[in-house]
Design an enzyme around this catalytic site. Structure first.
Site, PDB file in Angstrom:
ATOM      1  N   LYS A 342       0.831  -1.199   0.000  1.00  0.00           N
ATOM      2  CA  LYS A 342       0.000   0.000   0.000  1.00  0.00           C
ATOM      3  C   LYS A 342       0.867   1.250   0.000  1.00  0.00           C
ATOM      4  O   LYS A 342       1.849   1.323   0.737  1.00  0.00           O
ATOM      5  CB  LYS A 342      -0.892   0.028   1.244  1.00  0.00           C
ATOM      6  CG  LYS A 342      -2.078  -0.899   1.139  1.00  0.00           C
ATOM      7  CD  LYS A 342      -3.083  -0.653   2.238  1.00  0.00           C
ATOM      8  CE  LYS A 342      -4.234  -1.640   2.143  1.00  0.00           C
ATOM      9  NZ  LYS A 342      -5.046  -1.463   0.923  1.00  0.00           N
ATOM     10  N   ARG A 416     -11.201 -10.638  -0.606  1.00  0.00           N
ATOM     11  CA  ARG A 416     -12.072 -11.530  -1.389  1.00  0.00           C
ATOM     12  C   ARG A 416     -11.500 -12.942  -1.487  1.00  0.00           C
ATOM     13  O   ARG A 416     -12.232 -13.909  -1.631  1.00  0.00           O
ATOM     14  CB  ARG A 416     -12.338 -10.912  -2.768  1.00  0.00           C
ATOM     15  CG  ARG A 416     -11.133 -10.724  -3.622  1.00  0.00           C
ATOM     16  CD  ARG A 416     -11.364  -9.747  -4.762  1.00  0.00           C
ATOM     17  NE  ARG A 416     -11.315  -8.349  -4.321  1.00  0.00           N
ATOM     18  CZ  ARG A 416     -11.457  -7.301  -5.136  1.00  0.00           C
ATOM     19  NH1 ARG A 416     -11.667  -7.472  -6.418  1.00  0.00           N
ATOM     20  NH2 ARG A 416     -11.387  -6.081  -4.657  1.00  0.00           N
TER      21      ARG A 416
END
Ligand code: BES
Ligand code: MG
Ligand code: ZN
Length: 545
Positions: A342, A416
């Site tokens: 990130k 996910r």
């Protein structure tokens, strides 16, 4: 030889020395992950009780909240309260004067605050706060306002709230539950990691809060139960907030298991807790989930808590089948992004267990409220998205437990992947009739809906209605978003069955479509992308009522 000389009764002095050095860190150690997270208790010094109007002397309180169900004296509780009438007479119509001013407020208006001297020049001063409106949302405003007032007010010791008139006992109960929940939640403060615990801001000096029940309106026991429900909801929210707030060096997949097991111990009558360790997950072929967990110091922990209503027969094989609901929460105790590291907002990513926090909060509320006729399976595939020499890399192809292969285009779309195996487990292994999934899944959802509304995706209109209804009742806002089948093509991979990244635009929709791939047929399934809510579980427990 140095080594045997340093071993006393089989205990290496090196190890002992290490243990001593480690202990100095307090809640965590340098050589091993932390094993337990502290829980914040609800302030115990605030005693909330229901008192009947005729049994009280209102002018002894330092703080007085007057609930009004509508503007104007007529039809308001004030007209029906003997005690207010008495105060009014005693202090030369002071309440009347306040009400005249209050006539300018509209329903749902901001709380009006007025200072009223109990007698000319006398101390203490009574602060009277008039609040207009009797809906659940109004109750939340009163509770929040009350929390703020008593936190800031150093002088006030006792406080009374005159409940507004309600059409029915049910509405009165809902008002009190919402109000007390907002009060206790408003008093939440995470002081677990402060070396100096300043408790003056907990509830100021207030130690008594009396809810004044107008005579002959609704009974005191009902109000007492409603207060107890407010406490139950608050304890659930406290736990959720503690989970989301705890940093990763305190709360990892292993200490989250400790939290789950402590809940399980507290509610032995209705809960069972099963932990699938890394080997068991491997045996079950949970390759998508384990792909994410590979890069972390602590091993993957697949948490499964079952709630059954209190009737021992429900645990036997011959028991009637109850409606079976699966609730899954994303449990990333930290999300660095993995090798797609990130570049912004990484410092927030201890909150990536917001779904798990909501789920464990809901476990607490549901075990306490004991709803009938439903069996609930709570599932958290807990792990961390970190980097080490074993961590997954972009391009890896993972195989989920239903056999579907997934090309990892971006290691930061990890939620996910963990959810894929959790969904298959709840759908196939547990055979749940209905599945609800909560996750801090995409930044894209927050870009669409802002910081206070969560996104809802579901293949089932009735489920949507029920969730939207409980959202309206609790004030935890959700907005239904489209499961746009035409977008599904974006998830196609050249080398695997699916890829974990859709198109750039509508990222939250692509994420929802990815999850849908792991629930068979048209089984009712709802996904809540809840970066905005971060762990508020009250709607969940109401949804089960
Ligand atoms: N946990 C994040 C989602 C997130 C980010 C929620 C910021 C709230 C605020 C998730 O795992 C993630 O990293 N999602 C990526 C997906 C992207 C790589 C397709 C995102 O949203 O940026
Ligand atoms: Mg991520
Ligand atoms: Zn994440």
């Amino acid at each position: 030889m140095l080594y045997p000389a340093l071993t006393v009764f089989g205990v290496s002095l090196f190890l002992l020395a290490n243990a001593v050095a480690d202990a100095s860190f307090g809640s965590w150690t340098n050589s091993a992950p932390n094993l337990r997270m502290e829980w914040t208790p609800i302030p115990v010094n605030v005693h909330v009780d229901a008192i009947s109007d005729s049994n009280t002397t209102l002018d002894t309180y330092d703080l007085l909240f007057l609930g009004m169900n509508q503007v104007g004296k007529e039809n308001s509780t004030i007209a029906g309260s003997l005690q207010l009438a008495r105060i009014n007479a005693k202090y030369d119509g002071a309440i009347d004067r306040l009400l005249e001013e209050a006539t300018n407020f509209t329903i749902g208006d901001k709380t009006a605050i007025m200072t009223y001297n109990t007698a000319s020049g006398q101390k203490p001063q009574t602060l009277i706060i008039i609040h207009v409106g009797a809906t659940a949302a109004d109750a939340r405003k009163v509770g929040t306002d009350l929390a703020r007032t008593i936190q800031g007010g150093k002088k006030a010791k006792s406080c009374a709230i005159l409940l507004p008139n309600q059409k029915s006992t049910r509405e009165a109960s809902a008002y009190v539950t919402e109000m007390t929940t907002a009060l206790w939640v408003g008093l939440y403060k995470d002081k677990r990691f402060k070396s100096i615990k300043d408790d003056t801001d907990d509830a100021g000096n207030v130690n008594t809060i009396d809810l004044i029940v107008p005579d002959g309106n609704y009974d005191r026991e009902t109000i007492r139960n409603a207060i107890a429900n407010g406490r139950t909801h608050s304890a659930a929210v406290y736990l959720s907030k503690d989970i989301v707030n705890a940093p990763h060096n305190v709360l990892n997949s292993v200490s989250l298991v400790d939290t789950a097991q402590r809940l399980n111990k507290m509610y032995k009558r209705t809960l069972r807790c099963q932990i699938l360790d890394q080997e068991e997950c491997q045996r079950r072929g949970m390759g998508a989930y384990l792909g994410v967990a590979r890069g972390s110091e602590t091993p993957a922990q697949f948490i499964h808590i079952t709630y059954r209503p209190p009737k021992s027969t429900y645990w036997s094989k011959s028991a009637p089948k109850l409606r079976r609901l699966g609730i899954i929460g994303k449990g990333l105790l930290f999300d660095t992004g993995g090798y797609n590291i990130k570049t912004s907002m990484m410092e927030l990513m201890k909150f990536d267990c917001g779904g798990a926090a909501a789920v464990l909060g809901a476990v607490r509320a549901i075990a306490e409220l004991e709803p009938r006729g439903v069996e609930v399976h709570f599932v958290i595939a807990a792990c961390e998205n970190m980097i080490n020499e074993r961590a997954m890399v972009p391009g890896d192809i993972l195989t989920a437990s239903n056999g579907k292969t997934i090309e990892v285009v971006n290691t930061d779309a990890e939620g996910r992947l963990t959810m894929a195996d959790a969904l298959v487990y709840v759908d196939q292994e547990l055979d749940c009739d209905e599945i609800l999934e909560l996750s801090t899944l995409t930044g894209a959802c927050m870009i669409s809906l802002g910081t206070s509304i969560a996104g809802l995706w579901t293949n089932n209109d009735q489920l949507a209605v029920r969730l939207l209804e409980s959202s309206a009742r609790t004030g935890e806002k959700i907005w239904r978003m489209p499961m746009e089948a035409d977008y599904r093509d974006a998830l196609k991979s050249k080398v695997a069955d699916l890829k974990n990244l859709g198109a750039r635009y509508g990222g939250a929709i692509h994420a929802a479509l990815f999850l849908q791939e792991f629930v068979e047929g048209d089984k009712p399934f709802a996904h809540v992308d809840m970066g905005a809510l971060r762990g508020a579980p009250m709607g969940l427990s109401l949804y089960l009522e």
